[in-house]
Design a protein around this motif. Structure first.
Motif, PDB file in Angstrom:
ATOM      1  N   GLU A  46       0.856  -1.184   0.000  1.00 62.20           N
ATOM      2  CA  GLU A  46       0.000   0.000   0.000  1.00 62.20           C
ATOM      3  C   GLU A  46       0.899   1.244   0.000  1.00 62.20           C
ATOM      4  O   GLU A  46       1.499   1.579   1.031  1.00 62.20           O
ATOM      5  CB  GLU A  46      -0.896  -0.009   1.245  1.00 62.20           C
ATOM      6  CG  GLU A  46      -1.715   1.243   1.455  1.00 62.20           C
ATOM      7  CD  GLU A  46      -2.515   1.637   0.248  1.00 62.20           C
ATOM      8  OE1 GLU A  46      -2.211   2.691  -0.345  1.00 62.20           O
ATOM      9  OE2 GLU A  46      -3.445   0.889  -0.122  1.00 62.20           O
ATOM     10  N   PRO A  47       1.016   1.974  -1.139  1.00 63.15           N
ATOM     11  CA  PRO A  47       1.975   3.078  -1.247  1.00 63.15           C
ATOM     12  C   PRO A  47       1.381   4.461  -0.982  1.00 63.15           C
ATOM     13  O   PRO A  47       1.958   5.469  -1.407  1.00 63.15           O
ATOM     14  CB  PRO A  47       2.424   2.966  -2.708  1.00 63.15           C
ATOM     15  CG  PRO A  47       1.192   2.514  -3.421  1.00 63.15           C
ATOM     16  CD  PRO A  47       0.427   1.632  -2.448  1.00 63.15           C
ATOM     17  N   THR A  48       0.262   4.518  -0.261  1.00 60.93           N
ATOM     18  CA  THR A  48      -0.415   5.803  -0.083  1.00 60.93           C
ATOM     19  C   THR A  48       0.474   6.850   0.571  1.00 60.93           C
ATOM     20  O   THR A  48       0.455   8.029   0.191  1.00 60.93           O
ATOM     21  CB  THR A  48      -1.697   5.618   0.757  1.00 60.93           C
ATOM     22  OG1 THR A  48      -2.588   4.742   0.063  1.00 60.93           O
ATOM     23  CG2 THR A  48      -2.387   6.946   0.999  1.00 60.93           C
ATOM     24  N   ARG A  49       1.278   6.459   1.577  1.00 59.75           N
ATOM     25  CA  ARG A  49       2.095   7.447   2.290  1.00 59.75           C
ATOM     26  C   ARG A  49       3.082   8.135   1.363  1.00 59.75           C
ATOM     27  O   ARG A  49       3.191   9.370   1.366  1.00 59.75           O
ATOM     28  CB  ARG A  49       2.835   6.801   3.458  1.00 59.75           C
ATOM     29  CG  ARG A  49       3.811   7.764   4.153  1.00 59.75           C
ATOM     30  CD  ARG A  49       4.539   7.115   5.313  1.00 59.75           C
ATOM     31  NE  ARG A  49       3.642   6.860   6.433  1.00 59.75           N
ATOM     32  CZ  ARG A  49       3.992   6.207   7.536  1.00 59.75           C
ATOM     33  NH1 ARG A  49       5.233   5.724   7.649  1.00 59.75           N
ATOM     34  NH2 ARG A  49       3.129   6.017   8.519  1.00 59.75           N
ATOM     35  N   ILE A  50       3.809   7.376   0.561  1.00 63.93           N
ATOM     36  CA  ILE A  50       4.806   7.994  -0.308  1.00 63.93           C
ATOM     37  C   ILE A  50       4.129   8.821  -1.400  1.00 63.93           C
ATOM     38  O   ILE A  50       4.640   9.858  -1.822  1.00 63.93           O
ATOM     39  CB  ILE A  50       5.762   6.937  -0.909  1.00 63.93           C
ATOM     40  CG1 ILE A  50       6.932   7.636  -1.607  1.00 63.93           C
ATOM     41  CG2 ILE A  50       5.049   5.986  -1.847  1.00 63.93           C
ATOM     42  CD1 ILE A  50       8.015   6.684  -2.064  1.00 63.93           C
ATOM     43  N   GLU A  51       2.952   8.385  -1.833  1.00 60.40           N
ATOM     44  CA  GLU A  51       2.216   9.161  -2.829  1.00 60.40           C
ATOM     45  C   GLU A  51       1.736  10.487  -2.243  1.00 60.40           C
ATOM     46  O   GLU A  51       1.861  11.543  -2.862  1.00 60.40           O
ATOM     47  CB  GLU A  51       1.034   8.339  -3.339  1.00 60.40           C
ATOM     48  CG  GLU A  51       1.423   7.120  -4.150  1.00 60.40           C
ATOM     49  CD  GLU A  51       0.231   6.242  -4.485  1.00 60.40           C
ATOM     50  OE1 GLU A  51       0.380   5.359  -5.359  1.00 60.40           O
ATOM     51  OE2 GLU A  51      -0.851   6.411  -3.881  1.00 60.40           O
ATOM     52  N   ARG A  52       1.174  10.412  -1.058  1.00 58.26           N
ATOM     53  CA  ARG A  52       0.588  11.606  -0.439  1.00 58.26           C
ATOM     54  C   ARG A  52       1.650  12.569   0.071  1.00 58.26           C
ATOM     55  O   ARG A  52       1.567  13.783  -0.167  1.00 58.26           O
ATOM     56  CB  ARG A  52      -0.312  11.176   0.718  1.00 58.26           C
ATOM     57  CG  ARG A  52      -1.031  12.344   1.415  1.00 58.26           C
ATOM     58  CD  ARG A  52      -1.872  11.873   2.580  1.00 58.26           C
ATOM     59  NE  ARG A  52      -1.057  11.306   3.649  1.00 58.26           N
ATOM     60  CZ  ARG A  52      -1.090  10.021   4.004  1.00 58.26           C
ATOM     61  NH1 ARG A  52      -1.895   9.171   3.378  1.00 58.26           N
ATOM     62  NH2 ARG A  52      -0.318   9.579   4.986  1.00 58.26           N
ATOM     63  N   GLU A  53       2.667  12.053   0.767  1.00 57.00           N
ATOM     64  CA  GLU A  53       3.639  12.930   1.417  1.00 57.00           C
ATOM     65  C   GLU A  53       4.752  13.402   0.483  1.00 57.00           C
ATOM     66  O   GLU A  53       5.243  14.530   0.626  1.00 57.00           O
ATOM     67  CB  GLU A  53       4.252  12.226   2.620  1.00 57.00           C
ATOM     68  CG  GLU A  53       3.250  11.929   3.740  1.00 57.00           C
ATOM     69  CD  GLU A  53       3.917  11.340   4.971  1.00 57.00           C
ATOM     70  OE1 GLU A  53       5.162  11.346   5.041  1.00 57.00           O
ATOM     71  OE2 GLU A  53       3.179  10.871   5.870  1.00 57.00           O
ATOM     72  N   LEU A  54       5.159  12.549  -0.457  1.00 56.34           N
ATOM     73  CA  LEU A  54       6.316  12.886  -1.292  1.00 56.34           C
ATOM     74  C   LEU A  54       5.952  13.120  -2.756  1.00 56.34           C
ATOM     75  O   LEU A  54       6.808  13.512  -3.555  1.00 56.34           O
ATOM     76  CB  LEU A  54       7.378  11.778  -1.200  1.00 56.34           C
ATOM     77  CG  LEU A  54       7.847  11.414   0.213  1.00 56.34           C
ATOM     78  CD1 LEU A  54       8.960  10.396   0.150  1.00 56.34           C
ATOM     79  CD2 LEU A  54       8.275  12.648   0.994  1.00 56.34           C
ATOM     80  N   GLY A  55       4.696  12.878  -3.114  1.00 59.51           N
ATOM     81  CA  GLY A  55       4.256  13.142  -4.472  1.00 59.51           C
ATOM     82  C   GLY A  55       4.785  12.170  -5.509  1.00 59.51           C
ATOM     83  O   GLY A  55       4.749  12.444  -6.712  1.00 59.51           O
ATOM     84  N   TRP A  56       5.260  11.011  -5.047  1.00 64.31           N
ATOM     85  CA  TRP A  56       5.782  10.004  -5.993  1.00 64.31           C
ATOM     86  C   TRP A  56       4.671   9.090  -6.464  1.00 64.31           C
ATOM     87  O   TRP A  56       3.801   8.684  -5.670  1.00 64.31           O
ATOM     88  CB  TRP A  56       6.880   9.162  -5.323  1.00 64.31           C
ATOM     89  CG  TRP A  56       7.289   7.990  -6.168  1.00 64.31           C
ATOM     90  CD1 TRP A  56       8.255   7.971  -7.122  1.00 64.31           C
ATOM     91  CD2 TRP A  56       6.720   6.667  -6.151  1.00 64.31           C
ATOM     92  NE1 TRP A  56       8.332   6.724  -7.712  1.00 64.31           N
ATOM     93  CE2 TRP A  56       7.394   5.908  -7.125  1.00 64.31           C
ATOM     94  CE3 TRP A  56       5.695   6.065  -5.407  1.00 64.31           C
ATOM     95  CZ2 TRP A  56       7.087   4.577  -7.370  1.00 64.31           C
ATOM     96  CZ3 TRP A  56       5.380   4.736  -5.655  1.00 64.31           C
ATOM     97  CH2 TRP A  56       6.083   3.994  -6.624  1.00 64.31           C
ATOM     98  N   ARG A  57       4.706   8.721  -7.738  1.00 64.85           N
ATOM     99  CA  ARG A  57       3.830   7.692  -8.289  1.00 64.85           C
ATOM    100  C   ARG A  57       4.572   6.961  -9.405  1.00 64.85           C
ATOM    101  O   ARG A  57       5.361   7.583 -10.131  1.00 64.85           O
ATOM    102  CB  ARG A  57       2.533   8.297  -8.841  1.00 64.85           C
ATOM    103  CG  ARG A  57       1.516   8.600  -7.754  1.00 64.85           C
ATOM    104  CD  ARG A  57       0.273   9.283  -8.285  1.00 64.85           C
ATOM    105  NE  ARG A  57      -0.711   9.447  -7.219  1.00 64.85           N
ATOM    106  CZ  ARG A  57      -0.659  10.344  -6.264  1.00 64.85           C
ATOM    107  NH1 ARG A  57       0.362  11.187  -6.237  1.00 64.85           N
ATOM    108  NH2 ARG A  57      -1.602  10.434  -5.345  1.00 64.85           N
ATOM    109  N   PRO A  58       4.335   5.677  -9.565  1.00 61.15           N
ATOM    110  CA  PRO A  58       5.003   4.951 -10.656  1.00 61.15           C
ATOM    111  C   PRO A  58       4.501   5.442 -12.009  1.00 61.15           C
ATOM    112  O   PRO A  58       3.338   5.795 -12.162  1.00 61.15           O
ATOM    113  CB  PRO A  58       4.612   3.492 -10.399  1.00 61.15           C
ATOM    114  CG  PRO A  58       3.327   3.573  -9.632  1.00 61.15           C
ATOM    115  CD  PRO A  58       3.435   4.802  -8.784  1.00 61.15           C
TER     116      PRO A  58
END
Length: 351
Positions: free
Chosen positions: A301-313
């Motif tokens: 579940e990558p929600t934290r890195i998406e939400r906090e750091l703006g990263w997405r594959p």
């Protein structure tokens, strides 16, 4: 963070990180022991760069690491050096303990001592990024929720146990000494330069050589797959923008069974390099006895890195797999010497 020490930088993930950082103009020191999975050819693209220095050595060599940190005025450490193949850990767990646990502790000791010597602005800017795996979370039911950063650790192989232990030591250095760490745990990686004992390159190369493509058990074990360049981008984001003391799960929401992955590889090969007899490469697929403690499913579940750091594959699995298969077709110079070596292709490797 312009001066970065990358451990394990001649490996699959490490070399992708090194190529990315050097390509962005950062000064990178690669420290790699060059065991069987380390390959200087993976660093060919940056070999002549004035921003890259390669050093062969062991992360457990305290004097070597300490000297490198000081000589190069390192501002961040990205720790990717590890023994990483589950099958090998089953055959010889002690080596995994030595590298992944003892080696990590030695690296932490050297980095902590160096960090304490820095002036306050450099101390505040310094980061130690420990790169780990989703396997520390253990076996996920087919109908279970994906692993989050709060999922309890439950490793089930010597490899996973050694990585879990190293994660705990890194967190302990932060809690005990105030050492500025960030962590990341990632899903299964795939892409160019992956050692040929792993699932995708082994399937591609065995197929090209007309050998059986072995799959453990029923082939229905599920993994979340992320393209290597997407993971390298995530690691850079965690290093440069992650909150101190925080762990980030890195996943692409691209779950596939092992069987489906291999079947897709065979379809691509059928289209690109058809067999002389007109038969499909899928006829080479062979189910073999399952390995001990084989986890059913990994999902992140990558929600934290998406939400906090703006990263997405950025790379979807279908396109990423096509690019990967095509890379192995076009780059025999890289994999042929490995396949001809004693340690290559001897194990199934379908994690």
């Amino acid at each position: 963070m312009q001066r970065i020490l990358v451990t394990g930088g001649a490996g699959f993930i490490g070399s992708a990180v090194v190529r990315r950082l050097v390509g962005k103009g950062r000064h990178v020191v690669t420290l790699d022991k060059l065991t069987y999975a380390g390959n200087l050819s993976s660093l060919k693209a940056v070999a002549a760069s004035p921003n890259h220095r390669f050093v062969q050595g062991d992360i457990a060599d305290r004097a070597l690491v300490s000297n490198l940190l000081r000589e190069e005025r390192i501002e961040a450490v990205m720790h990717l050096a590890a023994e990483s193949h589950v099958d090998r850990s089953i055959d010889g767990p002690a080596e995994f303990v030595q590298t992944n646990v003892v080696g990590t502790c030695g690296l932490l000791d050297a980095a902590l001592e160096y960090w304490r010597e820095l002036d306050m602005p450099r101390r505040e800017a310094f980061r130690f990024h420990h790169v780990s795996t989703d396997e520390v979370f253990g076996d996920l039911p087919f109908d279970g929720s994906p692993f989050s950063e709060e999922t309890p650790y439950a490793p089930r192989s010597p490899y996973a146990a050694s990585k879990a232990a190293s994660d705990h030591f890194v967190r302990a250095w932060h809690a005990t000494y105030g050492f500025p760490i960030v962590l990341s745990n990632c899903a299964n990686n795939y892409g160019p330069y992956q050692f040929p004992e792993k699932l995708i390159p082994l399937a591609v190369l065995n197929a090209l050589e007309g050998k059986a493509i072995p799959i453990y058990g029923s082939g229905l074990n599920i993994r979340d797959w992320i393209y290597i360049d997407d993971h390298a981008a995530a690691l850079e984001a965690v290093l440069t923008r992650g909150s101190v003391g925080t762990s980030y799960n890195v996943g692409a929401r691209q779950e596939r069974t092992n069987l489906a992955v291999v079947e897709a590889i065979c379809e691509r090969l059928d289209a690109k390099v058809p067999r002389g007899d007109g038969r499909s490469y899928s006829e080479l697929i062979a189910m073999v006895a399952d390995r001990p403690g084989h986890d059913r499913r990994y999902a992140i579940e990558p929600t934290r890195i998406e939400r906090e750091l703006g990263w997405r594959p950025e790379v979807g699995f279908a396109r990423g797999l096509e690019m990967t298969v095509d890379w192995y077709l076009d780059n025999q110079w890289w994999w042929a010497p490995i396949r001809s070596g004693k340690n290559a292709g001897e194990r199934v490797g379908f994690g």
